[in-house]
Design an enzyme around this catalytic site. Structure first.
Site, PDB file in Angstrom:
ATOM      1  N   ARG A  76     122.567  39.912   1.254  1.00  0.00           N
ATOM      2  CA  ARG A  76     121.949  40.657   0.151  1.00  0.00           C
ATOM      3  C   ARG A  76     123.048  41.069  -0.835  1.00  0.00           C
ATOM      4  O   ARG A  76     123.958  41.809  -0.469  1.00  0.00           O
ATOM      5  CB  ARG A  76     121.246  41.898   0.686  1.00  0.00           C
ATOM      6  CG  ARG A  76     120.739  42.795  -0.407  1.00  0.00           C
ATOM      7  CD  ARG A  76     120.047  44.060   0.095  1.00  0.00           C
ATOM      8  NE  ARG A  76     119.664  44.860  -1.052  1.00  0.00           N
ATOM      9  CZ  ARG A  76     120.062  46.108  -1.273  1.00  0.00           C
ATOM     10  NH1 ARG A  76     120.809  46.755  -0.419  1.00  0.00           N
ATOM     11  NH2 ARG A  76     119.700  46.733  -2.364  1.00  0.00           N
ATOM     12  N   HIS A 122     121.463  47.049  -9.218  1.00  0.00           N
ATOM     13  CA  HIS A 122     122.176  47.979  -8.328  1.00  0.00           C
ATOM     14  C   HIS A 122     123.113  48.823  -9.194  1.00  0.00           C
ATOM     15  O   HIS A 122     124.332  48.776  -9.067  1.00  0.00           O
ATOM     16  CB  HIS A 122     122.926  47.206  -7.240  1.00  0.00           C
ATOM     17  CG  HIS A 122     123.235  48.021  -6.012  1.00  0.00           C
ATOM     18  ND1 HIS A 122     122.904  47.611  -4.728  1.00  0.00           N
ATOM     19  CD2 HIS A 122     123.856  49.213  -5.864  1.00  0.00           C
ATOM     20  CE1 HIS A 122     123.319  48.529  -3.844  1.00  0.00           C
ATOM     21  NE2 HIS A 122     123.899  49.494  -4.507  1.00  0.00           N
ATOM     22  N   GLU A 169     117.460  51.766  -4.754  1.00  0.00           N
ATOM     23  CA  GLU A 169     117.475  53.230  -4.667  1.00  0.00           C
ATOM     24  C   GLU A 169     117.235  53.965  -5.984  1.00  0.00           C
ATOM     25  O   GLU A 169     118.142  54.594  -6.541  1.00  0.00           O
ATOM     26  CB  GLU A 169     118.809  53.707  -4.079  1.00  0.00           C
ATOM     27  CG  GLU A 169     119.103  53.148  -2.710  1.00  0.00           C
ATOM     28  CD  GLU A 169     120.371  53.749  -2.089  1.00  0.00           C
ATOM     29  OE1 GLU A 169     121.161  54.384  -2.811  1.00  0.00           O
ATOM     30  OE2 GLU A 169     120.561  53.590  -0.883  1.00  0.00           O
ATOM     31  N   ASN A 298     116.868  51.548   2.657  1.00  0.00           N
ATOM     32  CA  ASN A 298     118.266  51.862   2.914  1.00  0.00           C
ATOM     33  C   ASN A 298     118.295  53.172   3.675  1.00  0.00           C
ATOM     34  O   ASN A 298     117.728  54.172   3.210  1.00  0.00           O
ATOM     35  CB  ASN A 298     119.049  52.071   1.613  1.00  0.00           C
ATOM     36  CG  ASN A 298     119.295  50.768   0.870  1.00  0.00           C
ATOM     37  OD1 ASN A 298     118.970  49.694   1.368  1.00  0.00           O
ATOM     38  ND2 ASN A 298     119.872  50.873  -0.309  1.00  0.00           N
ATOM     39  N   TYR A 300     120.871  55.692   6.354  1.00  0.00           N
ATOM     40  CA  TYR A 300     122.180  55.871   6.991  1.00  0.00           C
ATOM     41  C   TYR A 300     122.186  56.961   8.040  1.00  0.00           C
ATOM     42  O   TYR A 300     123.003  56.942   8.950  1.00  0.00           O
ATOM     43  CB  TYR A 300     123.237  56.200   5.926  1.00  0.00           C
ATOM     44  CG  TYR A 300     123.587  55.012   5.053  1.00  0.00           C
ATOM     45  CD1 TYR A 300     122.832  54.684   3.928  1.00  0.00           C
ATOM     46  CD2 TYR A 300     124.673  54.212   5.370  1.00  0.00           C
ATOM     47  CE1 TYR A 300     123.154  53.587   3.139  1.00  0.00           C
ATOM     48  CE2 TYR A 300     125.007  53.115   4.579  1.00  0.00           C
ATOM     49  CZ  TYR A 300     124.241  52.806   3.475  1.00  0.00           C
ATOM     50  OH  TYR A 300     124.558  51.717   2.706  1.00  0.00           O
ATOM     51  N   GLU A 364     119.975  48.278   3.936  1.00  0.00           N
ATOM     52  CA  GLU A 364     121.323  48.840   4.127  1.00  0.00           C
ATOM     53  C   GLU A 364     121.318  49.803   5.287  1.00  0.00           C
ATOM     54  O   GLU A 364     120.364  50.568   5.475  1.00  0.00           O
ATOM     55  CB  GLU A 364     121.803  49.640   2.897  1.00  0.00           C
ATOM     56  CG  GLU A 364     122.242  48.820   1.729  1.00  0.00           C
ATOM     57  CD  GLU A 364     122.673  49.683   0.532  1.00  0.00           C
ATOM     58  OE1 GLU A 364     123.119  50.837   0.739  1.00  0.00           O
ATOM     59  OE2 GLU A 364     122.537  49.196  -0.591  1.00  0.00           O
TER      60      GLU A 364
HETATM   61  C1  PNW Z   1     123.922  53.525  -0.922  1.00  0.00           C
HETATM   62  N1  PNW Z   1     123.444  59.894  -0.124  1.00  0.00           N
HETATM   63  O1  PNW Z   1     124.009  54.667  -1.669  1.00  0.00           O
HETATM   64  C2  PNW Z   1     124.141  52.426  -1.936  1.00  0.00           C
HETATM   65  O2  PNW Z   1     123.047  51.563  -2.076  1.00  0.00           O
HETATM   66  C3  PNW Z   1     125.405  51.666  -1.750  1.00  0.00           C
HETATM   67  O3  PNW Z   1     125.770  51.077  -2.966  1.00  0.00           O
HETATM   68  C4  PNW Z   1     126.471  52.579  -1.196  1.00  0.00           C
HETATM   69  O4  PNW Z   1     127.743  52.002  -1.184  1.00  0.00           O
HETATM   70  C5  PNW Z   1     126.022  52.968   0.204  1.00  0.00           C
HETATM   71  O5  PNW Z   1     124.759  53.601   0.165  1.00  0.00           O
HETATM   72  C6  PNW Z   1     126.981  53.886   0.945  1.00  0.00           C
HETATM   73  O6  PNW Z   1     127.057  55.147   0.335  1.00  0.00           O
HETATM   74  C7  PNW Z   1     123.888  55.941  -1.198  1.00  0.00           C
HETATM   75  O7  PNW Z   1     124.197  60.768  -0.632  1.00  0.00           O
HETATM   76  C8  PNW Z   1     124.695  56.915  -1.764  1.00  0.00           C
HETATM   77  O8  PNW Z   1     122.547  60.224   0.725  1.00  0.00           O
HETATM   78  C9  PNW Z   1     124.552  58.227  -1.418  1.00  0.00           C
HETATM   79  C10 PNW Z   1     123.590  58.570  -0.485  1.00  0.00           C
HETATM   80  C11 PNW Z   1     122.787  57.597   0.092  1.00  0.00           C
HETATM   81  C12 PNW Z   1     122.942  56.296  -0.265  1.00  0.00           C
END
Ligand code: PNW
Length: 461
Positions: A76, A122, A169, A298, A300, A364
Site C-alpha cells: 500500500r 495521504h 485518515e 488504520n 495502532y 496500517e
Molecule cells: C498514521 N495519532 O497517522 C499515518 O497514516 C501515517 O502516515 C503515520 O506515519 C502513522 O500513522 C504513524 O504515526 C497517525 O496521534 C498519526 O493517534 C497520529 C495518530 C494516529 C495516526
C-alpha cells in the site's frame, strides 16, 4: 493444526509519498503543503523535512526488492498529487514524467508478485491549490479538482491497480491540519476543521462515484476510504465512562464512518456541534452514503476513556493509559499516544464488523520502539518490543478472523522502512527495516523476519 487466514489474504506494508519519496523538485513535481510546512521553522521536532526521506523516488527498485524478500504479497503506497498534476487543478497540466514513473513502479511491483494498493491522498495537497482558493476549505473547487486528479489516476493506472483508497485518515487531515495545527497546513481553531472534514467526505464520495460510473465496469476494481481509530475502553464501569467511550468513538470515527456507511452524522456529534457541523445537501448525502466498498482501518493502540475534559473535538472525553490501580494499560512506545494492547485490536475489529458490515482491510498497524533512534544499528535490529507488538496484533487478527468470524481481508504493517514521521521528523522510527539516513543504507530488523515467517505460517495455501 494451526489456524489460518484465507489463501487470498493480502498482507504487506504501507507507506506514503511524502514520508518516503524525497526528490521534491524532480521531474516536474511542485510543492505540496507538507513541503511548505516542514520548511517552516519550529514545525518539525528535529527541524527536518521530506526533501530526501528514504529517497524512494530514486531508490524504488531497492524498495521493491526489500518488499519481495519480505514475503509480502501486496504493498500500500500513495501517489503524490503534485507530481501527477503539479499545479493541482482540473485545468492544469498532467505531468507525463510522473505518470511514467508510477506506471513503471506499479508494473514492477506486479511483475514481482506484489499487488499494488493505491492511496490517492495521504496528506500532500498541492500548495498551488491551497494558495489559489484555500484548498480543502473550498468545497466547490476542491471537490472538482480532487475528482479530476482521482480520475486521472484511474485512467492511467486502473488497468493495473484494482484496489483504491481515496483518503488516508480524514480525522488527521482535518483535526491535526486545521484545529491543533500540528500538521500541514498548520491552522488552529474550532470551526474550519469541521468544514474540511465535511469537504473531505464529499470529495471522497464524488471520486468513488466517478470510479463506479466510468471505470469500475471495465477495470473491475474496488474503492474505499481509510479511517483511523483507537479502541476505547471505559476507564471504569461507571455509566458516565461507558458513555464516554462510545462518544469518543463517535467523534473519532463515527463522524466519518456513519455518513459513509449509514448515511448520516452520529446524533451525539450533531447535538454537540450544532450549526458548525455543515449539513449535506440531499444530493451530497445520496452520493456519500454507500461510498466505500470495504472498511479501511488504520489502528495502532487502545485508550481508556473518561467523561470530562474540555476537548470538544474529542466529544469532551479524556483519554489515558493509566488504569485506576495506577498501572499502565499496555507497553510503552516511543510516542506518548501509542501503547501495545492487542485485545483492543480484536475488540475494534469485532465492533466495526457488527456496526458497519463491511469486509475490513487493516491498512496500517505498527510500533515505534522507545529510544530506537539513539541506539546503534546492532542494537536496533534486535527490536524485541516491535516483535512483541506484532506477535500480539497478528494473534488478535487471527482470532478475530477465525474465532469471531470477522471478515478481515488484509493487513498492512506500518512500515517497511523507517521514514519521515511527520511532525516527529526522523526521531520516531516505525520501520521493520532500519534506515541510516546519512547513507540510505537499509538493514532489516528482527520484526521484518517475524512478519515474514508469521504470514508464511498463517495464510492457507
Ligand atoms: C498514521 N495519532 O497517522 C499515518 O497514516 C501515517 O502516515 C503515520 O506515519 C502513522 O500513522 C504513524 O504515526 C497517525 O496521534 C498519526 O493517534 C497520529 C495518530 C494516529 C495516526
Amino acid at each position: 493444526m494451526t489456524a489460518k487466514l484465507p489463501s487470498d489474504f493480502l498482507w504487506g506494508y504501507a507507506t506514503a509519498s511524502y514520508q518516503i519519496e524525497g526528490s521534491p523538485d524532480v521531474q516536474g513535481r511542485s510543492p505540496s503543503i507538507w513541503d511548505t510546512f516542514s520548511h517552516t521553522p519550529g514545525k518539525i521536532k528535529d527541524n527536518s523535512n521530506g526533501d530526501v526521506a528514504t529517497d524512494s523516488y530514486r531508490r524504488w527498485g531497492e524498495d521493491i526488492a526489500l518488499l519481495k524478500l519480505s514475503g509480502a504479497n501486496s504493498y500500500r503506497f500513495s501517489i503524490s498529487w503534485s507530481r501527477i498534476i503539479p499545479q493541482g487543478g482540473r485545468g492544469d497540466l498532467i505531468n507525463a514524467d510522473a505518470i511514467e514513473h508510477y506506471g513503471v513502479f506499479i508494473q514492477t511491483l506486479r511483475k514481482n508478485g506484489i499487488k499494488p494498493i493505491v492511496t490517492l491522498y495521504h496528506w500532500d495537497l498541492p500548495q498551488a491549490l491551497h494558495d489559489r482558493y484555500g484548498g480543502w476549505l473550498n468545497k466547490e473547487e476542491i471537490v472538482q479538482d480532487y475528482v479530476n486528479y482521482a480520475r486521472t489516476c484511474f485512467r492511467y493506472f486502473g488497468d493495473q491497480v484494482k484496489d483504491w483508497i481515496t483518503h488516508n485518515e480524514p480525522w488527521c487531515i482535518s483535526v491535526l491540519g486545521y484545529a491543533t495545527g500540528a500538521f500541514a497546513p498548520g491552522h488552529k481553531g474550532d470551526t474550519e476543521h469541521w468544514i474540511v472534514a465535511h469537504n473531505l467526505l464529499i470529495a471522497h464520495a464524488y471520486a468513488v462515484k466517478a470510479y463506479r460510473d466510468e471505470f469500475q465496469a471495465s477495470q473491475g476494481g474496488q474503492i474505499g476510504i481509510t479511517l483511523d481509530c483507537s479502541w476505547q475502553i471505559p476507564y471504569d464501569d461507571s455509566p458516565e465512562n461507558v458513555a464516554a467511550a462510545q462518544r469518543a468513538i463517535a467523534f473519532k470515527l463515527g463522524r466519518f464512518a456513519d455518513p459513509i456507511y449509514k448515511g448520516h452524522y452520529p446524533k451525539v456529534v450533531k447535538d454537540m456541534i450544532g450549526d458548525r457541523l455543515p449539513d449535506f445537501t440531499e444530493e451530497e448525502i445520496s452520493v456519500v452514503k454507500g461510498s466505500s466498498d470495504f472498511f479501511g482501518l488504520n489502528t495502532y493502540t487502545t485508550q481508556l476513556a473518561m467523561e470530562g475534559g474540555d476537548s470538544e473535538i474529542q466529544g469532551n472525553v479524556k483519554n489515558t493509559f493509566t488504569k485506576p490501580d495506577g498501572t499502565q494499560l499496555g507497553k510503552e512506545s516511543h510516542v506518548s499516544w501509542l501503547q501495545t494492547y492487542p485485545p483492543g485490536f480484536r475488540s475494534l475489529l469485532n465492533y466495526l464488523w457488527e456496526t458497519y458490515k463491511k469486509p475490513i482491510y487493516v491498512t496500517e498497524n505498527g510500533f515505534p520502539v522507545k529510544g530506537e533512534n539513539s541506539l546503534p544499528v546492532e542494537k536496533v535490529v534486535n527490536d524485541t518490543a516491535r516483535v512483541d507488538y506484532y506477535e500480539g496484533y497478528t494473534d488478535a487478527l487471527l482470532r478475530a478472523a477465525n474465532e469471531d468470524g470477522v471478515p478481515v481481508k488484509g493487513y498492512f504493517a506500518w512500515s517497511i522502512l523507517d521514514n519521515f514521521e511527520w511532525a516527529d521528523g526522523y526521531d520516531t522510527r516505525f520501520g521493520v527495516t532500519y534506515v541510516d539516513f546519512a547513507t540510505q543504507r537499509r538493514t532489516p530488523k528482527a520484526s521484518y523476519d517475524f512478519l515474514k515467517k508469521w504470514f508464511a505460517d498463517h495464510i492457507a495455501t
